[in-house]
Design an enzyme around this catalytic site. Structure first.
Site, PDB file in Angstrom:
ATOM      1  N   GLY A 115     -23.552  -2.178  -0.653  1.00  0.00           N
ATOM      2  CA  GLY A 115     -22.207  -1.771  -0.461  1.00  0.00           C
ATOM      3  C   GLY A 115     -21.521  -1.530  -1.796  1.00  0.00           C
ATOM      4  O   GLY A 115     -22.005  -2.147  -2.938  1.00  0.00           O
ATOM      5  N   CYS A 116     -20.705  -0.673  -1.802  1.00  0.00           N
ATOM      6  CA  CYS A 116     -20.029  -0.364  -3.306  1.00  0.00           C
ATOM      7  C   CYS A 116     -19.300  -1.293  -4.005  1.00  0.00           C
ATOM      8  O   CYS A 116     -19.499  -1.549  -5.014  1.00  0.00           O
ATOM      9  CB  CYS A 116     -19.338   1.013  -3.147  1.00  0.00           C
ATOM     10  SG  CYS A 116     -18.151   0.916  -1.997  1.00  0.00           S
ATOM     11  N   ASN A 117     -18.699  -2.060  -3.272  1.00  0.00           N
ATOM     12  CA  ASN A 117     -17.951  -3.356  -3.838  1.00  0.00           C
ATOM     13  C   ASN A 117     -18.906  -4.216  -4.290  1.00  0.00           C
ATOM     14  O   ASN A 117     -18.929  -4.974  -5.333  1.00  0.00           O
ATOM     15  CB  ASN A 117     -16.941  -3.733  -2.686  1.00  0.00           C
ATOM     16  CG  ASN A 117     -15.723  -2.753  -2.139  1.00  0.00           C
ATOM     17  OD1 ASN A 117     -15.463  -1.920  -3.052  1.00  0.00           O
ATOM     18  ND2 ASN A 117     -15.639  -3.096  -0.988  1.00  0.00           N
ATOM     19  N   ALA A 118     -19.941  -4.575  -3.334  1.00  0.00           N
ATOM     20  CA  ALA A 118     -21.079  -5.598  -3.681  1.00  0.00           C
ATOM     21  C   ALA A 118     -21.584  -5.127  -4.753  1.00  0.00           C
ATOM     22  O   ALA A 118     -21.896  -6.135  -5.758  1.00  0.00           O
ATOM     23  CB  ALA A 118     -21.933  -5.559  -2.405  1.00  0.00           C
ATOM     24  N   THR A 170     -20.481  -3.637  -7.580  1.00  0.00           N
ATOM     25  CA  THR A 170     -19.644  -3.674  -8.727  1.00  0.00           C
ATOM     26  C   THR A 170     -19.501  -5.024  -9.020  1.00  0.00           C
ATOM     27  O   THR A 170     -19.636  -5.493 -10.239  1.00  0.00           O
ATOM     28  CB  THR A 170     -18.241  -3.222  -8.397  1.00  0.00           C
ATOM     29  OG1 THR A 170     -18.469  -1.775  -7.774  1.00  0.00           O
ATOM     30  CG2 THR A 170     -17.445  -2.961  -9.414  1.00  0.00           C
TER      31      THR A 170
END
Lengths: 342, 342, 342, 342
Positions: free
Chosen positions: B148-151, B153
């Protein structure tokens, strides 16, 4: 072997855009970067998006040893530029991004820029840098003057139509919308986020914008008579992108056919199917120009819409395209990066 | 010789971003593109910023002949993905951008995604695609599940600190700001321009965002004990970019030193000098991560701030980085494009 | 009969916001407007959105005859303000929007603002202008010091919780996102549209932002002990709006109940149902504060999110609310304008 | 005593704007709000910026008891509207914000909207709602059809010039830039934030936009002959605001003088000094129109630029202005709110 490149005025947006594009260019090495007020800083401090690139530190111009340099990109303000370029060693090829060498006639320069030109002899030698229309001259040139970003956009829409005699030369209106990065990085109240976001307004209204000097010069030369277009730029709440909506009198289908023909082999020019229209979002960060044509419910009237990125095709991409020609590289080298959307 | 690539789900933003990045990649050929609802259209119609790229027309998945394909990027919605990937020929390498194969434990998948997993055996085989931390596994993998993109980061900020035992594992807060493109291209009222521009709000508040599943899995594995972070995402009125502001208890200088050490040789990770902080603007369109560290006036507290582009390093750039490893290419091939600023 | 009002520093954003709100206020007449550098211009030239309002021309402060004036709004920069207010006739009521009189202890002022205070006696007399918590003092005051806009946002989220002893005082984190208008109208490179749009970054990281002085003063006073919060502001690419995401340790339901109770009769404070969260878009241009509360999957942790418009409730709306009290008007007079969305 | 007001279609942007403006109107009470799909919800749930306003819950139209209602604002989609209004009790005054009753000639309606009109008799009775030009008719009307927002903007620039015979009727070009809220709140891919922010494009190009029906009707009636303007709208990455750049042939000074004369006593129309130009930012959220005039370097050509807020003066503010006349209130009642800048 890589060509050695220097960039003067690297702390402005066009300077940064040159570095961005050159950072993945296969055959150029940046060996010097100048920035007067920010000399001593690294490029990564001034432009953190370039932190990952290995670059020379910013210096003042007179600290640069030009002996090993092949080509200079000059991204300085107009007026300053003339004196800097005049003083450069004569072995250097120069791609200038300022307004100083765009106008052939010194009287025109004085009229539009409000002061006499200080390097008149070089002004005559300079080649106008609209690559697609001056390729042979650019290949042979020592000094190429890149175009104004607005001037480039209008010309991509209109030059083939004027050359082909397809439109009424006395009734051309260019209504242009431009992103704010074209105004540069100077701290001015009217360029603040709070002043520019969330709305639009016209500026330079009434036939006073300096890029009219370029339109007049180029269109009159093409037409063999005086051509004066009407041109109104508007500031768009977006950083990049120019959209020129051009109103002409002529046959829309013939106009579309002529643009399609003229740009059929151009790697950076995309003529959309008749009735489809470009968006600045779709050229953002790329060196491409998108063009669309439509008619009107009244016959004999047409609209041509052109979109490009002012910092790329309108300035720094165009500059590298010219440098490629001047240094014998593929014209498209380093410039096929796809635009960034969304 | 170029590797043959297919992209499933090419009409979404991560699909388009894959094509953008691959269009200047030196060693991949896109031989098939699927898009269920937009089958029959050209990619240039669906994404006009890609009009200049020569691409196959969009088709339905079952129209693709996979026999000559080397690797598939799968950019489909979760749940759909499992069944599609399960049915692909076994000679294909697969880089999946969905959430379907990120969680090792089927029970975790069911907990966070609300339904049983339909391809449990493949879920176990899949390698978690955070390249910098799973390189060897990814090189050997047939199926890689991008994060995931948030994950991603949050993990770039925290993994080295957890591994080194530098922070209190019970008091980690990730306050995250993300651009709107992460929500995809589905027409929903809450994603309209008029709803999202000019402001911000939190969503998925209170420990319910699905990327927590990844944080839990990865941080607990690293720490050798259960780690549950607090995570609050906010929607930012910008298209691209994630900024994670991470609050931890630990020594700021030691934390900065450890991040600097851990990422010293990483081509895409940039640790800023102590006290400097990243901006999402400076990673936009690039595959880079910028990291900054600061202390607080109270000792024993630190902030780590990480920025990346959700569509590039957070999704499609990460996917290509993984594909490069899986296909024996340079890990950085095609990915050194500088971010686009301004 | 209308009260006579003067505004000092009318050419900044808070000055303009005062005029906007007063233009439909039922009981105030603006009789003088000062602007040092723009003296001689009309307000409509400096702020064209106010062209329709009949206003006095901008003058320098020493050109104003204060004899007929009842109340002065002072919207000048800090440090300048002290000397200006000290020199005003003593019959005037003063609502100050600067930072100069917010801190009770001269040593605190010197610590956070880097210079000794020049009007220490007035600093002690000034009343802190967070209306909902200092009503009686404000009614009786001659000089009211409006709060910092960030400081107001954080206090609306936290004051009732500290007063009620509901949260751990040693672990309060305020992660704040603020629009760019809070930085004012000064021409600075880092406030340009091209620098601030399309992304976010933190600033004043690490316990150095000046509004911490206000948090320390107010929270410590409420708690009867030293309270030091952690506070990290981020710049949001929007003109108006502050969102404070506040991480606390305490019982979420009890916190929601206490905020609901504390603000039940407040006309400008809206506590959303448990689990719903505010957006800065929904308070834009209004004098309202929206508050939301959520828990976490781990018990004993809560998030309080507060949103307000930095120019309205955070500055000029708050200032008028205070003036209403000082002049015996309805507290809500002129301030019930609904926010502008979208 | 307050007039009783119902709003049909309150869940769209013009519905919300009506409520915003009415919430501080001195003499209207909102007694009913309809929203088909969102019936049962509160207005504060659908539009949280209105949470502080005490309002009736949203219901379906047929749940409304119109017996005590004085005036209905109808903010429904075109085509739907005809049937709804036809069925309303005849004692009701109606202000319609849709396109259904703007065109006098049923054939014109069918031409521009693609279907026969279902309430032809009412179409003939309806008064065109451009307040400044139809005041007496509006005062006496039972049904007023508010104008298109683009149509209003162009007419404010052109009507006095056509009436005074100052411009060439065969060469009028309206290049218009409009904010995205004009497209409404429907979830469509092309209205997503990621699709519309950061750029611009033209739409409805080539003489096909429906507001041309209004231009044709009104300008031809004024001129006493057929007038067909050229009109190209562009989508602006901002929520509110329309800027019309109008290119005409005529004497710029005479044009400026005539606009100044015509609008001298109009409370909502502001003609800027010659050579100054409006910005949409300066009318945002207000009911004002700003107008500027410039010449060109070629004599006999002029530009008129008009700016207004599409949701306020272009729709809901205009609607309330008309309602004020129809109900015998001050025309400006509730509408003098200053625009919100920045």
């Amino acid at each position: 072997m890589a060509h050695k490149i220097a960039i003067l005025g690297a702390s402005g947006y066009t300077g940064a855009e040159l570095v961005r594009l050159l950072s993945t260019h296969p055959s150029y090495d940046i060996v010097a970067l100048s920035a007067d007020r920010k000399a001593g800083q690294s490029m990564g401090q001034v432009f953190p998006h370039l932190r990952h690139v290995d670059l020379p530190v910013l210096v003042k111009i007179d600290e640069i040893d030009f002996s090993g340099v092949d080509l200079v990109f000059c991204a300085l303000p107009h007026a300053t530029t003339q004196n800097v370029i005049k003083a450069l060693p004569s072995h250097l090829k120069v791609v200038d991004l300022s307004a100083d060498f765009r106008l052939r006639d010194p009287a025109d320069y004085e009229k539009w820029y409000g002061q006499p030109h200080a390097a008149v002899e070089m002004q005559r030698e300079a080649v106008y840098g609209l690559t697609e229309f001056y390729r042979d001259d650019i290949r042979a040139a020592r000094l190429v003057a890149c175009t104004g970003c607005n001037a480039a956009t209008g010309q991509f829409a209109l030059r083939p139509l004027i050359s082909a005699g397809l439109i009424d030369l006395d009734d051309i209106i260019i209504d242009l919308k431009t992103g704010v990065s074209g105004a540069g990085r100077s701290p001015k109240e009217n360029l603040l986020h709070a002043e520019l976001s969330e709305g639009t307004h016209a500026y330079g209204v009434g036939g006073v914008h300096r890029h009219l000097g370029e339109f007049d010069q180029e269109f009159s030369k093409l037409a063999g008579r005086k051509v004066e277009v009407q041109f109104t730029p508007h500031l768009l709440p977006a950083n990049r992108g120019i959209l020129a909506t051009v109103y002409v009198k002529g046959d829309p289908q013939a106009i579309h056919a002529e643009l399609s023909r003229a740009y059929a082999d151009e790697p950076f020019l995309v003529v959309l199917p008749f009735g489809e229209h470009p968006s600045t979002r779709h050229v953002r960060g790329g060196n491409f120009v998108h063009l669309g044509v439509a008619g009107d419910r009244r016959s004999g009237r047409a609209i041509v819409i052109a979109a490009l990125d002012n910092l790329t095709k309108g300035s720094s991409g165009q500059a590298i395209q010219n440098a490629n020609l001047m240094l014998g590289e593929e014209e498209t080298a380093g410039l096929m990066l796809a635009p960034v959307f969304p």
